[in-house]
Design a protein around this motif. Structure first.
Motif, PDB file in Angstrom:
ATOM      1  N   MET A   1      39.574  31.656  39.434  1.00  0.00           N
ATOM      2  CA  MET A   1      39.697  33.024  38.945  1.00  0.00           C
ATOM      3  C   MET A   1      39.642  33.073  37.419  1.00  0.00           C
ATOM      4  O   MET A   1      38.932  33.897  36.825  1.00  0.00           O
ATOM      5  CB  MET A   1      41.016  33.614  39.455  1.00  0.00           C
ATOM      6  CG  MET A   1      41.195  35.089  39.193  1.00  0.00           C
ATOM      7  SD  MET A   1      42.825  35.662  39.789  1.00  0.00           S
ATOM      8  CE  MET A   1      42.658  35.393  41.556  1.00  0.00           C
TER       9      MET A   1
ATOM     10  N   ASP B   1      47.214  44.699  38.742  1.00  0.00           N
ATOM     11  CA  ASP B   1      46.645  43.362  38.545  1.00  0.00           C
ATOM     12  C   ASP B   1      47.611  42.517  37.712  1.00  0.00           C
ATOM     13  O   ASP B   1      47.908  41.358  38.046  1.00  0.00           O
ATOM     14  CB  ASP B   1      45.293  43.500  37.843  1.00  0.00           C
ATOM     15  CG  ASP B   1      44.497  42.198  37.807  1.00  0.00           C
ATOM     16  OD1 ASP B   1      45.069  41.131  38.086  1.00  0.00           O
ATOM     17  OD2 ASP B   1      43.298  42.253  37.486  1.00  0.00           O
TER      18      ASP B   1
ATOM     19  N   SER C   1      43.403  29.793  41.652  1.00  0.00           N
ATOM     20  CA  SER C   1      43.819  30.279  40.342  1.00  0.00           C
ATOM     21  C   SER C   1      42.885  29.758  39.253  1.00  0.00           C
ATOM     22  O   SER C   1      42.467  30.505  38.366  1.00  0.00           O
ATOM     23  CB  SER C   1      45.261  29.852  40.052  1.00  0.00           C
ATOM     24  OG  SER C   1      45.677  30.328  38.792  1.00  0.00           O
TER      25      SER C   1
ATOM     26  N   PHE D   1      50.660  41.450  39.647  1.00  0.00           N
ATOM     27  CA  PHE D   1      50.376  40.332  40.542  1.00  0.00           C
ATOM     28  C   PHE D   1      50.601  39.003  39.833  1.00  0.00           C
ATOM     29  O   PHE D   1      51.277  38.099  40.353  1.00  0.00           O
ATOM     30  CB  PHE D   1      48.927  40.428  41.037  1.00  0.00           C
ATOM     31  CG  PHE D   1      48.516  39.342  41.994  1.00  0.00           C
ATOM     32  CD1 PHE D   1      48.602  39.543  43.366  1.00  0.00           C
ATOM     33  CD2 PHE D   1      48.033  38.128  41.531  1.00  0.00           C
ATOM     34  CE1 PHE D   1      48.215  38.540  44.257  1.00  0.00           C
ATOM     35  CE2 PHE D   1      47.659  37.118  42.408  1.00  0.00           C
ATOM     36  CZ  PHE D   1      47.753  37.334  43.778  1.00  0.00           C
ATOM     37  N   HIS D   2      50.053  38.882  38.628  1.00  0.00           N
ATOM     38  CA  HIS D   2      50.162  37.617  37.897  1.00  0.00           C
ATOM     39  C   HIS D   2      51.591  37.356  37.423  1.00  0.00           C
ATOM     40  O   HIS D   2      52.030  36.199  37.391  1.00  0.00           O
ATOM     41  CB  HIS D   2      49.178  37.614  36.728  1.00  0.00           C
ATOM     42  CG  HIS D   2      47.744  37.588  37.163  1.00  0.00           C
ATOM     43  ND1 HIS D   2      47.122  36.437  37.577  1.00  0.00           N
ATOM     44  CD2 HIS D   2      46.837  38.584  37.295  1.00  0.00           C
ATOM     45  CE1 HIS D   2      45.875  36.723  37.928  1.00  0.00           C
ATOM     46  NE2 HIS D   2      45.684  38.011  37.767  1.00  0.00           N
TER      47      HIS D   2
ATOM     48  N   HIS E   1      42.220  38.077  44.584  1.00  0.00           N
ATOM     49  CA  HIS E   1      43.679  38.106  44.527  1.00  0.00           C
ATOM     50  C   HIS E   1      44.287  37.995  45.927  1.00  0.00           C
ATOM     51  O   HIS E   1      45.337  37.368  46.097  1.00  0.00           O
ATOM     52  CB  HIS E   1      44.163  39.377  43.819  1.00  0.00           C
ATOM     53  CG  HIS E   1      43.976  39.360  42.335  1.00  0.00           C
ATOM     54  ND1 HIS E   1      42.738  39.411  41.736  1.00  0.00           N
ATOM     55  CD2 HIS E   1      44.867  39.271  41.306  1.00  0.00           C
ATOM     56  CE1 HIS E   1      42.870  39.383  40.430  1.00  0.00           C
ATOM     57  NE2 HIS E   1      44.161  39.287  40.137  1.00  0.00           N
TER      58      HIS E   1
ATOM     59  N   TRP F   1      49.454  42.980  45.274  1.00  0.00           N
ATOM     60  CA  TRP F   1      48.078  42.919  45.773  1.00  0.00           C
ATOM     61  C   TRP F   1      47.714  44.185  46.550  1.00  0.00           C
ATOM     62  O   TRP F   1      46.621  44.744  46.385  1.00  0.00           O
ATOM     63  CB  TRP F   1      47.877  41.687  46.663  1.00  0.00           C
ATOM     64  CG  TRP F   1      46.603  41.803  47.428  1.00  0.00           C
ATOM     65  CD1 TRP F   1      45.333  41.723  46.946  1.00  0.00           C
ATOM     66  CD2 TRP F   1      46.467  42.106  48.829  1.00  0.00           C
ATOM     67  NE1 TRP F   1      44.421  41.944  47.941  1.00  0.00           N
ATOM     68  CE2 TRP F   1      45.089  42.186  49.097  1.00  0.00           C
ATOM     69  CE3 TRP F   1      47.393  42.301  49.860  1.00  0.00           C
ATOM     70  CZ2 TRP F   1      44.602  42.456  50.378  1.00  0.00           C
ATOM     71  CZ3 TRP F   1      46.911  42.575  51.132  1.00  0.00           C
ATOM     72  CH2 TRP F   1      45.531  42.658  51.383  1.00  0.00           C
TER      73      TRP F   1
END
Length: 233
Positions: A220, A150, A217, A153-154, A198, A133
């Protein structure tokens, strides 16, 4: 097509044919050339061709049977969880419907991964999510690596879930996110809002807020689906 180089001939041929099949160059109406024709076309041995055919058959893209030749399988039989198959699909001008299907897959997986991460993540896992992040935040205005952070992060969320089955989706998720994030983020327009979303998800996980992490989540991903639907109207 130019003859293939002498290294990894089977893998190169499988890559060439896989792309050609998924892009529609070869299909049920325009079948693959025979083994002999492929040998001549690419200037490689029959053994190399057969190995390439085996690779594609293992991915569900083609089938090869004695006296029936090489047959292109229906798209429903393709192994979409194979990163190489997914890459071929996403490299061949992916339709909005394919991106939407991937987002729907994420909606079925990531909210639960986020909830499990909030419940189970240790300090090391939380630090990795925070690092991803912070990289996003630092690169929001000027760094071409923003999308990679990005994705990181996931992927760290999947890892933090503590579920081995979810972790095994890393390659699939990374491959598909590489396209979908680059598509949906510009549509949204405000990368600062992306970073903030995030951040909120990271804080929910770090604070052990299971329901909030799941809900954030969901929100998003549903927003990304709405953007795709908006463009597709």
């Amino acid at each position: 097509m130019a003859p293939l180089r002498k290294t990894s001939l089977s893998m190169q041929l499988a890559d060439e044919l896989g792309k050609a099949i998924i892009s529609g160059h070869y299909n049920s109406a325009h079948a693959l050339p025979t083994e002999a024709k492929l040998c001549e076309q690419y200037n490689i041995s029959r053994t190399a061709v057969r190995e390439a055919v085996k690779m594609l058959a293992a991915k569900g893209i083609i089938s090869s049977r004695p006296r029936q030749g090489i047959r292109i399988e229906d798209a429903d039989n393709w192994n979409l969880y194979d990163p190489q198959v997914l890459t071929w699909m996403l490299d061949s001008n992916p339709s909005l419907s394919i991106l939407k299907e991937f987002l729907e897959m994420r909606l079925a997986v990531e909210p639960q991964a986020a909830a499990l991460a909030a419940q189970r993540a240790d300090s090391e896992s939380i630090a990795k999510i925070e690092h991803a992040w912070k990289n996003m935040a630092a690169s929001v205005d000027c760094d071409s690596n923003f999308h990679r952070y990005d994705i990181d992060f996931h992927l760290e969320l999947l890892n933090a879930s503590g579920n081995r089955f979810l972790r095994q989706l890393r390659d699939f998720t990374s491959t598909a996110l590489n396209v979908s994030v680059r598509y949906t983020t510009p549509i949204k327009g405000d990368t600062h809002m992306v970073v903030e979303a995030h951040k909120n998800l990271f804080l929910a996980v770090a604070n052990g807020e299971v329901d909030k992490a799941r809900a954030l989540s969901v929100s998003m991903i549903e927003e990304a689906i709405a953007l795709i639907e908006q463009v597709n109207r």
